[in-house]
Design an enzyme around this catalytic site. Structure first.
Site, PDB file in Angstrom:
ATOM      1  N   LEU A  68       0.870  -1.181   0.000  1.00 43.98           N
ATOM      2  CA  LEU A  68       0.000   0.000   0.000  1.00 43.98           C
ATOM      3  C   LEU A  68       0.903   1.225   0.000  1.00 43.98           C
ATOM      4  O   LEU A  68       1.964   1.212   0.622  1.00 43.98           O
ATOM      5  CB  LEU A  68      -0.882   0.046   1.254  1.00 43.98           C
ATOM      6  CG  LEU A  68      -2.140  -0.817   1.334  1.00 43.98           C
ATOM      7  CD1 LEU A  68      -2.869  -0.513   2.647  1.00 43.98           C
ATOM      8  CD2 LEU A  68      -3.063  -0.585   0.161  1.00 43.98           C
ATOM      9  N   ASP A  69       0.468   2.284  -0.652  1.00 42.19           N
ATOM     10  CA  ASP A  69       1.232   3.527  -0.617  1.00 42.19           C
ATOM     11  C   ASP A  69       1.390   3.997   0.828  1.00 42.19           C
ATOM     12  O   ASP A  69       0.490   3.800   1.663  1.00 42.19           O
ATOM     13  CB  ASP A  69       0.519   4.621  -1.420  1.00 42.19           C
ATOM     14  CG  ASP A  69       0.424   4.298  -2.906  1.00 42.19           C
ATOM     15  OD1 ASP A  69       1.191   3.435  -3.369  1.00 42.19           O
ATOM     16  OD2 ASP A  69      -0.414   4.920  -3.591  1.00 42.19           O
ATOM     17  N   ARG A  70       2.491   4.647   1.091  1.00 38.50           N
ATOM     18  CA  ARG A  70       2.812   5.057   2.464  1.00 38.50           C
ATOM     19  C   ARG A  70       1.711   5.904   3.122  1.00 38.50           C
ATOM     20  O   ARG A  70       1.387   5.696   4.292  1.00 38.50           O
ATOM     21  CB  ARG A  70       4.150   5.807   2.470  1.00 38.50           C
ATOM     22  CG  ARG A  70       4.642   6.118   3.871  1.00 38.50           C
ATOM     23  CD  ARG A  70       6.098   6.505   3.894  1.00 38.50           C
ATOM     24  NE  ARG A  70       6.580   6.540   5.272  1.00 38.50           N
ATOM     25  CZ  ARG A  70       7.860   6.601   5.621  1.00 38.50           C
ATOM     26  NH1 ARG A  70       8.788   6.629   4.695  1.00 38.50           N
ATOM     27  NH2 ARG A  70       8.216   6.626   6.893  1.00 38.50           N
ATOM     28  N   THR A  72      -1.490   5.883   2.656  1.00 40.54           N
ATOM     29  CA  THR A  72      -2.792   5.222   2.727  1.00 40.54           C
ATOM     30  C   THR A  72      -2.872   4.312   3.951  1.00 40.54           C
ATOM     31  O   THR A  72      -1.867   4.005   4.584  1.00 40.54           O
ATOM     32  CB  THR A  72      -3.072   4.379   1.468  1.00 40.54           C
ATOM     33  OG1 THR A  72      -2.124   3.306   1.397  1.00 40.54           O
ATOM     34  CG2 THR A  72      -2.967   5.207   0.214  1.00 40.54           C
ATOM     35  N   HIS A 168      -0.110   3.855  -8.145  1.00 38.31           N
ATOM     36  CA  HIS A 168      -0.988   4.989  -7.793  1.00 38.31           C
ATOM     37  C   HIS A 168      -2.288   4.998  -8.609  1.00 38.31           C
ATOM     38  O   HIS A 168      -2.828   6.061  -8.928  1.00 38.31           O
ATOM     39  CB  HIS A 168      -0.260   6.313  -8.006  1.00 38.31           C
ATOM     40  CG  HIS A 168       0.844   6.564  -7.031  1.00 38.31           C
ATOM     41  ND1 HIS A 168       1.597   7.718  -7.034  1.00 38.31           N
ATOM     42  CD2 HIS A 168       1.343   5.802  -6.007  1.00 38.31           C
ATOM     43  CE1 HIS A 168       2.508   7.669  -6.059  1.00 38.31           C
ATOM     44  NE2 HIS A 168       2.364   6.505  -5.428  1.00 38.31           N
TER      45      HIS A 168
END
Length: 234
Positions: A68-70, A72, A168
């Site tokens: 997961l993106d940092r 989120t 993304h």
């Protein structure tokens, strides 16, 4: 649906755990795997938790299945055994695991529900992906479906199902329809969230257990921030 969150002294929210897998509710700011920042990744924290809980000597095995993106929050699944990891990797590659996300956006989406198809071109220097309506060189096809779950006072709660897993992707595709995610300065929102997060949450994971073959349906509680709490109610 499993959402019996267990908090640990390692500051982890464990949503599900058995001999082969562990599912964590990731906080904003945590990185799943190590990167150039040198910050301690979530994978190492989970290893420490397992080592302490089971008094394991030596190195702890842990396989990273997805990321997961940092900024989120939400569900991250890890494999605890070498038996589970390749099976999970195959499941995710074959889109057999269903991931559902929630996003808070300020602008009303063009439709209450829609399927979005774009071609994403990544700019590595900016660490950003741009959504195009037509294929361009080095672009990758990106598909998601969204539906409007709720209108809040100043925001809209969207539920998103991914058909592809691009860099993304949700952030880029929602911006392309005029709905940047709350707090996401990189993708066009006008101000940041106080904690540096973006209001994108990996809400639900549905899959067949890689070893026992039982059906798993795991839900991650939203962050404690007030707007998220209002969004989750009712």
């Amino acid at each position: 649906m499993a959402n019996n969150t267990v908090s640990t002294k390692h500051n982890l929210q464990v949503l599900y755990e058995d001999n082969h897998i562990i599912v964590i509710n990731k906080r904003s700011g945590d990185i799943v795997q190590g990167d150039k920042t040198g910050d301690k990744p979530l994978s190492e924290v989970v290893k420490e938790y397992i080592k302490d809980k089971y008094n394991k000597p030596g190195n702890v095995y842990l396989g990273v299945v997805h990321r997961l993106d940092r900024p989120t929050t939400g569900i991250v699944l890890f494999a605890k055994t070498s038996k589970a990891l390749p099976r999970l990797n195959k499941m995710f590659a074959g889109k057999e695991a269903k991931k559902t996300y929630w996003a808070l956006v300020k602008n009303q989406p063009p439709k209450t529900a829609d399927k979005l198809v774009h071609y994403l071109k990544r700019n590595p220097k900016q660490n950003k992906s741009y959504a195009r309506s037509k294929e361009v060189p080095d672009s990758k096809k990106a598909i998601l479906s969204y539906s409007l779950l709720k209108k809040l006072t100043s925001y809209y709660l969207l539920e998103i199902a991914l058909e592809t897993g691009r860099h993304h992707q949700i952030r880029s595709q929602l911006t392309a329809i005029g709905c940047p995610i709350k707090g996401d300065l990189k993708y066009g929102f006008d101000r940041s969230n106080p904690d540096g997060s973006i209001s994108l949450h990996s809400r639900r994971l549905q899959l067949i257990h890689p070893v026992s073959k039982i059906e798993l349906d795991i839900v991650a509680p939203v962050p404690e921030e007030k707007l998220w709490q209002v969004a989750e109610q009712g």
